[in-house]
Design an enzyme around this catalytic site. Structure first.
Site, PDB file in Angstrom:
ATOM      1  N   TYR A 150       0.859  -1.180   0.000  1.00 31.42           N
ATOM      2  CA  TYR A 150       0.000   0.000   0.000  1.00 31.42           C
ATOM      3  C   TYR A 150       0.895   1.229   0.000  1.00 31.42           C
ATOM      4  O   TYR A 150       1.787   1.358   0.840  1.00 31.42           O
ATOM      5  CB  TYR A 150      -0.878  -0.014   1.257  1.00 31.42           C
ATOM      6  CG  TYR A 150      -1.830   1.155   1.387  1.00 31.42           C
ATOM      7  CD1 TYR A 150      -2.929   1.285   0.534  1.00 31.42           C
ATOM      8  CD2 TYR A 150      -1.640   2.131   2.381  1.00 31.42           C
ATOM      9  CE1 TYR A 150      -3.807   2.357   0.672  1.00 31.42           C
ATOM     10  CE2 TYR A 150      -2.518   3.196   2.523  1.00 31.42           C
ATOM     11  CZ  TYR A 150      -3.599   3.305   1.665  1.00 31.42           C
ATOM     12  OH  TYR A 150      -4.477   4.357   1.799  1.00 31.42           O
ATOM     13  N   ASP A 245       9.173   2.781  -0.117  1.00 33.32           N
ATOM     14  CA  ASP A 245       8.113   3.407   0.674  1.00 33.32           C
ATOM     15  C   ASP A 245       8.401   3.058   2.132  1.00 33.32           C
ATOM     16  O   ASP A 245       8.094   1.961   2.601  1.00 33.32           O
ATOM     17  CB  ASP A 245       6.753   2.869   0.217  1.00 33.32           C
ATOM     18  CG  ASP A 245       5.606   3.446   1.040  1.00 33.32           C
ATOM     19  OD1 ASP A 245       5.863   3.953   2.148  1.00 33.32           O
ATOM     20  OD2 ASP A 245       4.460   3.357   0.573  1.00 33.32           O
ATOM     21  N   LYS A 273       4.111   8.907   9.074  1.00 33.79           N
ATOM     22  CA  LYS A 273       4.003   8.279  10.401  1.00 33.79           C
ATOM     23  C   LYS A 273       5.043   8.800  11.402  1.00 33.79           C
ATOM     24  O   LYS A 273       4.918   9.925  11.856  1.00 33.79           O
ATOM     25  CB  LYS A 273       4.027   6.758  10.268  1.00 33.79           C
ATOM     26  CG  LYS A 273       2.889   6.264   9.327  1.00 33.79           C
ATOM     27  CD  LYS A 273       2.667   4.809   9.381  1.00 33.79           C
ATOM     28  CE  LYS A 273       1.668   4.309   8.346  1.00 33.79           C
ATOM     29  NZ  LYS A 273       0.279   4.595   8.644  1.00 33.79           N
TER      30      LYS A 273
HETATM   31  N1  HOZ Z   1      -1.292   3.118   6.311  1.00 30.46           N
HETATM   32  C1  HOZ Z   1      -2.094   2.847   7.444  1.00 30.46           C
HETATM   33  C2  HOZ Z   1      -1.928   1.442   7.898  1.00 30.46           C
HETATM   34  N2  HOZ Z   1      -2.121   0.471   6.916  1.00 30.46           N
HETATM   35  C3  HOZ Z   1      -3.488   3.139   7.242  1.00 30.46           C
HETATM   36  C4  HOZ Z   1      -3.843   4.463   7.726  1.00 30.46           C
HETATM   37  C5  HOZ Z   1      -5.207   4.737   7.228  1.00 30.46           C
HETATM   38  O1  HOZ Z   1      -5.534   4.333   6.117  1.00 30.46           O
HETATM   39  O2  HOZ Z   1      -5.946   5.367   7.968  1.00 30.46           O
END
Ligand code: HOZ
Length: 433
Positions: A150, A245, A273
Site C-alpha cells: 500500500y 516506501d 508516520k
Molecule cells: N497506512 C495505514 C496502515 N495500513 C493506514 C492508515 C489509514 O488508512 O488510515
C-alpha cells in the site's frame, strides 16, 4: 476476561450510531471501522503511554499506535512540551520556518540515501509526488508495485493495494481511470523472477518500482534474503528508479529505515508516520540530482499550504531526537522481540497454529504454522480465527488493529507490565477460540 466482554460500552455505541449518519462507514479513514473483524470500535477519548481510554472509561493496551507514528507512546512529555511551546509561537505561517530545517537535517543525517528532502502532509502525498518525480526524471509512465503493498490512495497505487483497500475488498478501486490503471504493473511480493519478467515485458517503459521494503500493509511480511538487493540490480539494469516506501518502516525497523537494515540504497524514499510524531507529516527525498527537479528549483510541480507545518515539524523533530538517544530504539526493539516471542511461546503451549513475526519495533501475528511471504500466502492464513481472536483480545483489554492485514506497533511505553497484560489476554483468547 475483563468487563469489556459484552462489547463496546453505551457511550461508544451512541457515538458510533451518530457518526454512521455523518461519515461514510462512520469513520474518517476506512481502517478504523471494524468491518474486517465484526463488532464496532470503542470510541477513544484519551491516550497516555501505551493505554487508550474510551468514552465509557474502559482501558485498552494500544497495539495500533495511531497506525505507526506513536513510537514513543502517547503523551511523551518532551514531545508534548515541544508541541505546546511551538503552538505558542504561532501554529502556521505559510513561510519558511526554522523548524523545517531542523527536521530536514535530521532526516538527511539519519537516512544515508536521502541527500535532499521535501515535506508534504501525508504518506499518500509523498508517494504520489515521488511517482511524479520518477516519471519526469525517466520520461516514462509505468510503475511496478507489489500485490498487497500500500502506497497511499493515489490513483496509480490502487491496484492490488493493501491496508484498508485489501481489508474491505476494494484493492482495485472504482474511480481509477482505466488509462491510469494500465500504467500500473503488479507483481507478487518476494518474487524477483516476476519483477524481471515485468521489467522485460515493459522494457523502456517503467519509470519506477515502488516497494515497502518490509511489507506492513498485508500484515507484516519480511523481504526474503536477496529480494531487495535483487530489486536494486533489476532497476539498474532497466533504467528504472527504485523507490522505498518507508512510510511505515522509516525510523521504526531501524533508526536508518529498512534501507539501512538491509544495506540497499534506493533512489527515492517516502516517509510518513514516525517522521511527524503523531502530527500530519509526510516527506519524500533521495538523490540530490532527482530532488533538484522539484519546483521551484526544477520543473516538477508539487506544493502544499500546510506542508512543513512548524508544529508538526517540532513533533517529528522531538520524536526523532528522543528516539536517537542512546538505548531508546534498542529498548523498543527488544520489547518488540520479547513480546513477539512471548506470544509465540504461549501459542505453542496452547497448541495453536499461530506464528509471530517482528522487525525492529513492528510485529505481526498470523494464524498459520509459518509466516507468509506474499499476499496469496497471507490470504491463506486462518483469517476467520484472527477475527474471533481480535474480539477476544479487545474484550481482554487489548486494542489490536481491526484487520489481519495490518501490522502491530510497539512503543517505548510497552514496558513489561504492558506486555504482561497483552500476554494474559492472548492466553485467555487462545483458550477461548
Ligand atoms: N497506512 C495505514 C496502515 N495500513 C493506514 C492508515 C489509514 O488508512 O488510515
Amino acid at each position: 476476561m475483563t468487563d469489556h466482554a459484552s462489547g463496546v460500552g453505551p457511550r461508544s455505541r451512541e457515538l458510533n450510531a451518530r457518526t454512521a449518519r455523518l461519515f461514510p462507514g462512520g469513520v474518517s479513514s476506512p481502517v478504523r471501522a471494524f468491518r474486517g473483524v465484526g463488532g464496532e470500535p470503542p470510541v477513544i477519548e484519551s491516550a497516555k503511554g501505551a493505554l487508550l481510554t474510551d468514552v465509557d472509561g474502559r482501558e485498552y493496551v494500544d497495539m495500533i499506535g495511531a497506525w505507526g507514528p506513536m513510537i514513543l507512546g502517547h503523551g511523551h512529555p518532551e514531545v508534548e512540551d515541544a508541541i505546546i511551546a511551538r503552538v505558542r509561537q504561532g501554529i502556521m505561517t505559510g513561510t519558511p520556518s526554522p523548524d523545517e530545517a531542523e527536521l530536514g537535517q535530521l532526516v538527511i543525517d539519519m537516512l544515508p540515501s536521502v541527500e535532499r528532502v521535501r515535506f508534504v502532509v501525508s504518506g499518500t502525498e509523498a508517494c504520489m509526488s515521488a511517482l511524479r518525480l520518477a516519471r519526469a526524471a525517466t520520461g516514462r509512465s509505468k510503475v511496478i508495485k507489489f500485490e498487497g503493498c500500500y502506497h497511499g490512495h493515489g490513483d496509480a497505487f490502487l491496484a492490488s493495494a493493501g491496508s484498508g483497500a485489501l481489508t474491505f475488498g476494494t484493492p482495485d478501486s472504482p474511480g481509477v481511470p482505466p488509462d491510469v490503471a494500465r500504467d500500473t504493473v503488479v507483481v507478487p511480493y518476494n518474487d524477483l523472477a516476476a519483477v524481471r519478467a515485468a521489467l522485460e515485458s515493459n522494457a523502456g517503459e517503467i519509470a519506477a518500482l515502488f516497494v515497502e521494503p518490509v511489507a506492513g500493509n498485508m500484515g507484516l511480511i519480511k523481504p526474503l534474503d536477496g529480494f531487495l538487493e535483487g530489486l536494486r540490480a533489476a532497476c539498474d539494469e532497466h533504467g528504472a528508479l527504485l523507490v522505498f516506501d518507508e512510510v511505515m518502516t522509516g525510523f521504526r525497523v531501524h533508526l536508518g529505515g529498512a534501507q539501512t537494515l538491509h544495506g540497499v540504497t534506493p533512489d527515492l524514499t517516502t516517509f510518513g508516520k514516525v517522521i511527524g510524531g503523531g502530527l500530519p507529516v509526510g516527506a519524500y527525498g533521495g538523490r540530490a540530482d532527482l530532488m533538484a527537479m522539484i519546483a521551484p528549483e526544477g520543473p516538477v510541480y508539487q506544493a502544499g499550504t500546510l506542508a512543513g507545518n512548524p508544529v508538526a515539524m517540532k513533533a517529528g523533530y522531538t520524536t526523532l531526537t528522543v528516539l536517537r538517544r542512546e538505548g531508546v530504539f534498542d529498548t523498543i526493539a527488544q520489547a518488540t522481540t520479547d513480546l513477539a516471542s512471548g506470544l509465540q511461546d504461549a501459542a505453542r503451549e496452547a497448541g495453536a497454529s499461530c506464528t509471530t513475526v517482528s522487525v525492529g519495533a513492528m510485529m505481526g501475528l498470523w494464524f498459520a504454522d509459518e509466516a507468509p511471504t506474499n499476499l496469496r500466502e497471507a490470504q491463506a492464513t486462518d483469517l476467520d480465527r484472527f477475527r474471533r481472536y481480535h474480539g477476544l483480545m479487545l474484550a481482554g483489554g487489548v486494542h489490536l488493529p481491526p484487520s489481519p492485514f495490518e501490522a502491530w506497533f510497539v512503543s517505548l511505553a510497552h514496558d513489561q507490565a504492558m506486555r504482561e497484560r497483552i500476554l494474559t489476554a492472548h492466553r485467555e483468547a487462545l483458550a477461548a477460540l
